[in-house]
Design a protein around this motif. Structure first.
Motif, PDB file in Angstrom:
ATOM      1  N   GLY A  56      -7.138   2.798  -7.836  1.00  0.00           N
ATOM      2  CA  GLY A  56      -7.606   4.049  -7.267  1.00  0.00           C
ATOM      3  C   GLY A  56      -6.552   5.135  -7.129  1.00  0.00           C
ATOM      4  O   GLY A  56      -6.676   6.014  -6.293  1.00  0.00           O
ATOM      5  N   LEU A  57      -5.507   5.103  -7.933  1.00  0.00           N
ATOM      6  CA  LEU A  57      -4.453   6.120  -7.942  1.00  0.00           C
ATOM      7  C   LEU A  57      -3.773   6.293  -6.593  1.00  0.00           C
ATOM      8  O   LEU A  57      -3.566   7.395  -6.112  1.00  0.00           O
ATOM      9  N   ASN A  58      -3.413   5.197  -5.982  1.00  0.00           N
ATOM     10  CA  ASN A  58      -2.672   5.240  -4.726  1.00  0.00           C
ATOM     11  C   ASN A  58      -1.192   5.032  -5.012  1.00  0.00           C
ATOM     12  O   ASN A  58      -0.833   4.049  -5.655  1.00  0.00           O
ATOM     13  N   PRO A  59      -0.328   5.929  -4.542  1.00  0.00           N
ATOM     14  CA  PRO A  59       1.099   5.741  -4.805  1.00  0.00           C
ATOM     15  C   PRO A  59       1.631   4.537  -4.048  1.00  0.00           C
ATOM     16  O   PRO A  59       1.143   4.180  -2.976  1.00  0.00           O
ATOM     17  N   SER A  60       2.619   3.891  -4.623  1.00  0.00           N
ATOM     18  CA  SER A  60       3.279   2.784  -3.946  1.00  0.00           C
ATOM     19  C   SER A  60       4.786   3.000  -4.027  1.00  0.00           C
ATOM     20  O   SER A  60       5.283   3.616  -4.954  1.00  0.00           O
ATOM     21  N   THR A  61       5.500   2.502  -3.041  1.00  0.00           N
ATOM     22  CA  THR A  61       6.948   2.628  -2.999  1.00  0.00           C
ATOM     23  C   THR A  61       7.565   1.250  -3.175  1.00  0.00           C
ATOM     24  O   THR A  61       7.163   0.298  -2.520  1.00  0.00           O
TER      25      THR A  61
END
Length: 81
Positions: A56-61
């Motif tokens: 779902g196009l969620n950024p991750s670090t």
């Protein structure tokens, strides 16, 4: 931010890769930092969309550490034989 149209040229589903042809002028080159300032032991953080389209196009670090700096020198083709 400029949005450009792109055409799908090829895909590699096994490696989750896609080759796109982007319309318009060439994109500018990415400016990289000064690697001579890097120090062993530094903690590094990266933010992006690692598998964002699936989730779902969620950024991750992500976090990593700079374990070692190994000097290298270019080898001539003759020294590789």
């Amino acid at each position: 931010m400029t949005v450009r149209r792109a055409k799908l040229v090829a895909t590699d589903k096994a490696r989750d890769l896609a080759l796109l042809k982007i319309e318009g002028d060439p994109l500018p080159a990415l400016t990289l930092g000064d690697s001579s300032r890097a120090r062993e032991g530094w903690q590094l953080y990266f933010t992006g969309y690692s598998i964002g389209s699936v989730l779902g196009l969620n950024p991750s670090t992500q976090r990593g550490g700079l374990a070692a700096i190994i000097p290298s020198s270019p080898r001539s083709p003759a020294s590789c034989s």
